[in-house]
Design an enzyme around this catalytic site. Structure first.
Site, PDB file in Angstrom:
ATOM      1  N   HIS A 360      23.110  17.955  41.377  1.00  0.00           N
ATOM      2  CA  HIS A 360      20.903  17.458  41.327  1.00  0.00           C
ATOM      3  C   HIS A 360      20.656  19.027  40.663  1.00  0.00           C
ATOM      4  CE1 HIS A 360      22.723  13.401  40.725  1.00  0.00           C
ATOM      5  NE2 HIS A 360      23.026  13.048  39.451  1.00  0.00           N
ATOM      6  N   ASP A 625      28.820  12.240  35.951  1.00  0.00           N
ATOM      7  CA  ASP A 625      29.193  11.094  36.720  1.00  0.00           C
ATOM      8  C   ASP A 625      30.580  10.514  35.868  1.00  0.00           C
ATOM      9  OD1 ASP A 625      27.898  11.080  38.450  1.00  0.00           O
ATOM     10  OD2 ASP A 625      26.384  10.061  37.997  1.00  0.00           O
TER      11      ASP A 625
HETATM   12  C1  PEP Z   1      25.370  11.809  34.017  1.00  0.00           C
HETATM   13  O1  PEP Z   1      26.037  11.500  35.736  1.00  0.00           O
HETATM   14  O2  PEP Z   1      25.604  12.617  33.203  1.00  0.00           O
HETATM   15  C2  PEP Z   1      23.920  11.545  34.199  1.00  0.00           C
HETATM   16  C3  PEP Z   1      23.217  11.838  33.620  1.00  0.00           C
HETATM   17  O3  PEP Z   1      22.275  11.362  35.052  1.00  0.00           O
HETATM   18  P1  PEP Z   1      23.141  12.357  36.758  1.00  0.00           P
HETATM   19  O4  PEP Z   1      23.465  13.656  36.072  1.00  0.00           O
HETATM   20  O5  PEP Z   1      21.288  12.035  37.083  1.00  0.00           O
HETATM   21  O6  PEP Z   1      23.297  11.889  37.639  1.00  0.00           O
HETATM   22 MG    MG Z   2      24.973  10.052  36.808  1.00  0.00          MG
END
Ligand code: PEP
Ligand code: MG
Length: 750
Positions: A360, A625
């Site tokens: 993140h 994810d």
């Molecule tokens: C993802 O998982 O693609 C998503 C947009 O959520 P995050 O990256 O905040 O987990």
């Molecule tokens: Mg995600």
């Protein structure tokens, strides 16, 4: 054996430098294995030979004198075979070579194990014995285990040693990591250390020795007062032994010799935190080395006392913390909260020892347009505070002490980047459509208020993902319903009448709230996203109430649920949202029930997509994810970053399946993972039929430029070709070469 292993690794970990590391290894291994000799050979990077670097048992004068090429002698054979060699009678082996300078003719039994780090043989650990005997299985396993554990420490110590020389000579050097956010930053390192950890205080010098001495004495006084107060407060609850500990702490702080040791180092210009940490760690080591277990246990007390004083030193420095104009933040594990501490106009880059390009922190860096490198595993970051550096976020290269020529080359790239960015300026008002007229919606991912203005300037058609956890991460407690309402209203108001998709709180995994710690051994498979908020309806209800209240008068709110793995979660969340909506109507709010969407980021959702699409108002794929869970690769782990591929054939096929099935139900599908913001990824997604692509504001213009330059019909041909391929790297290659052939200069990325 486990106890010995642990204690050796612990001792090695706290050693000051590479010679100290090697000295501890040879001495302790020889002692624990009861051998006559223990030696370490290390690879000399320039010649590629393996050199005897430390020994306990051979002649000390041989250190540095014995050089072996891979394949040469027994040691060289351990290197080429990459496995242990265990011999009863070394001299009888055809590869045996005798070095008179070592005096090793007396030793027959030989066991050598390779020390391997990131697939490279860094060195060889050898034990020898006079009598003819084969080392038993247990001994061999012990040495193999130890070598595996020591590899990382040796690599780190080597890099630190290199840096010490570099610091002295201001010599240009280079480290590699994972390219996490594109761009070039030319600036100065600012080290962020985890608070109050003696072992990670950066090496730094002070400018004003007198002021540093005062700072140190004040910190001692404050720590003394704090300990006295706590001791007083707890007097009735503590037994005699525990009370004695407080007295012992105070008398240590009163001990003038300790202060003198620290002041001596400050007078040699060392910063107060570093001087204090060095002295305290030496005391800790002394206690740890004692044979009496009572005294060994006192090491933890000394460490604790050291950390307390360090906290006071940091607090006093806090107000004076200065960030230089071109700050590059460097730390073991950077977080959004740490980035937010630096004034935005001074922050130009970030480097993190841990993490990967899908962490993140990397996503936030990209959203901020901040060049970043993650997973620079061997960087001894503690030692480079204030050093000049270049962050190459395209390649994942970190250059320390860049010379004039290197700087000039990077200055040119920065200039080229600026020109490229300007060449997209005219696109803001043009529609996002392919050359053959296929229209898609380009939305933005937001989290910080700063994202808003940039998004609108670049022609975003709304927000596809507002990461509501970001404002939660920047606080020291949960924001109240009213505080949340204000934050959400700002977003809704700024974009109205364009849609704003707010995701309900998605914490867990690598997004930890300091005030709501979730400690799990397997956090990405644990309590995260919707699982947390369904277990805490009070948090969920306050959040959705705040969102709906904030939408009063705008009607552009959409709510989206993260980490949905089954229909029951969608239904449970819907019930809570409907309840909150009814309450608000009863409270007199004249608002509409917002559309409710589901994120598809858990593999089970792919197989439930028909039912989910039937029940939800929209679908948005979280490809970050989804890729992590489909490939079983932790997105935050730099060790496995090379097998995380968003263009893996399994991921592409899943993405296609999702959009086909959802469209058959008449449900619109978007995607808000990082793949949508990459020109090549965006092309394939549009070919698949995705209706909405949501990305960071930095990437939006280049994605729009790509789509406008390409026909959807052609991108479909590219997709067909990709879907037939089995190797992700080959898929990446054909996509890149397609972009190149189409003459698309949309990124400087190699
Ligand atoms: C993802 O998982 O693609 C998503 C947009 O959520 P995050 O990256 O905040 O987990
Ligand atoms: Mg995600």
């Amino acid at each position: 054996m486990l106890g010995s292993l642990r204690s050796i690794v612990q001792e090695v970990n706290s050693a000051r430098d590479l010679p100290a590391v090697l000295e501890i290894i040879v001495r302790r291994v020889r002692e624990v294995m009861h051998t006559r000799v223990c030696s370490v050979y290390l690879r000399d990077k320039e010649s590629g030979n393996y050199v005897l670097m430390a020994t306990d048992g051979l002649r000390p004068s041989a250190v540095g004198q014995v050089h072996l090429a891979p394949g040469e002698g027994l040691v060289g054979n351990v290197v080429t075979r990459e496995e242990p060699i265990n011999l009863e009678k070394a001299e009888a082996h055809p590869a045996f070579q005798y070095f008179p300078s070592t005096g090793e003719e007396r030793f027959s039994a030989f066991l050598g194990t390779p020390i391997i780090h990131h697939r490279i043989v860094l060195g060889v650990l050898v034990v020898q014995q006079e009598e003819q005997r084969r080392f038993d299985e247990g001994e061999e396993a012990f040495l193999v285990t130890l070598s595996a554990q020591l590899a990382g420490v040796i690599a780190h110590a080597e890099a630190t040693g290199t840096l010490a020389t570099i610091r002295r000579q201001r010599q240009e050097t280079h480290f590699s990591g994972i390219a996490a956010s594109p761009g070039i930053a030319i600036g100065r390192a600012h080290i962020v250390t985890p608070r109050a950890n003696l072992a990670t205080v950066p090496y730094s010098l002070c400018l004003d020795i007198e002021a540093e001495l005062v700072l140190f004495r004040q910190a001692l006084t404050s720590a003394r007062e704090e300990i006295r107060e706590v001791g007083e407060r707890l007097k009735c609850e503590l037994n005699r032994e525990e009370r004695a500990l407080f007295d012992a702490y105070i008398s240590m702080l009163d001990d003038n010799s300790l202060a003198v040791e620290v002041c001596d180092r400050i007078e040699q210009q060392l910063s107060a935190p570093r001087a204090w940490a060095e002295v305290m760690l030496e005391h800790v080591r002394r206690f740890e080395a004692m044979s009496d277990s009572y005294f060994r246990d006192r090491a933890a007390d000394v460490r604790d006392l050291g950390a307390r004083v360090l906290t006071h030193l940091h607090q006093q420095q806090q107000s004076e913390r200065d960030y230089s104009e071109n700050t590059i933040l460097v730390g073991e594990e950077l977080t959004a909260a740490v980035l937010a501490e630096v004034p935005r106009e001074k922050l130009i880059g970030a480097v993190s020892v841990k993490g990967s390009s899908n962490s993140h922190m990397a996503i936030i860096a990209r959203a901020m347009g901040l060049p970043a490198i993650m997973g620079v595993q061997d960087l001894p970051y503690e030692t480079i505070h204030g050093v000049d550096m270049v962050v190459d976020g395209y390649r994942g290269d970190l250059h320390i002490h860049p010379g004039a020529e290197l700087k000039r080359r990077y200055d040119e790239i920065v200039e080229e980047e600026q020109q490229l960015a300007h060449s997209f300026d005219h696109l803001a008002d043009l529609p996002a459509e392919t050359a053959d007229g296929h229209r898609v919606r380009l939305l933005v991912n937001t989290g910080l208020m700063a994202d808003v203005a940039r998004s609108l300037e670049r022609g975003a058609e709304g927000v596809g993902l507002f990461r509501t956890e970001v404002p939660f991460l920047l606080r020291d407690r949960f924001p109240s319903e009213e505080e949340q309402r204000e934050i959400y209203r700002e977003q809704l108001e700024a974009f109205a009448p364009l849609p704003v998709t707010m995701r309900t709180l998605d914490v867990g995994g690598d997004k930890a709230l300091a005030y709501f710690p979730i400690e799990e051994t397997n956090p990405f498979l644990g309590w995260r996203g919707i699982r947390v908020t369904l277990d805490h309806p009070e948090i969920f209800l306050a959040q959705v109430r705040a969102m709906m209240k904030a939408s009063l008068g705008f009607s552009n709110l959409r709510i989206m649920l993260p980490m949905i793995s089954g229909l029951n979660e969608l239904e449970a969340a819907r019930k809570l949202i409907e309840r909150a909506y009814q309450e608000l109507l009863e409270e007199g709010y004249e608002i509409e029930m917002p559309p409710l969407g589901v994120m598809v980021e858990v593999p089970s959702a792919i197989y439930l997509i028909r039912e989910l699409a039937e029940r939800a108002d929209f679908i948005s794929v979280g490809s970050n994810d989804l890729t992590q869970y489909l490939l079983a690769v932790d997105r935050n782990n730099s060790r496995v970053a090379n097998i995380y591929h968003a263009l893996h054939p399994a991921v592409l096929r899943a993405l296609q399946e999702i959009v086909n099935t959802a469209h058959a139900e008449g449900t619109k599908v978007g995607i808000c993972g990082e793949l949508a913001g990459e020109p090549g990824g965006a092309l394939l997604l549009v070919a698949m039929g995705y209706d909405m692509l949501s990305m960071n504001a930095t990437n939006l213009p280049r994605v729009k430029a790509t789509l406008r330059a390409v026909r959807q019909a052609d991108s479909k041909l590219l997709l067909q070709q990709a879907l037939k391929m089995s190797c992700p790297v080959e898929i990446e290659k054909i996509v890149k070469s397609y972009l190149k052939k189409a003459g698309l200069k949309v990124t400087l990325q190699p």
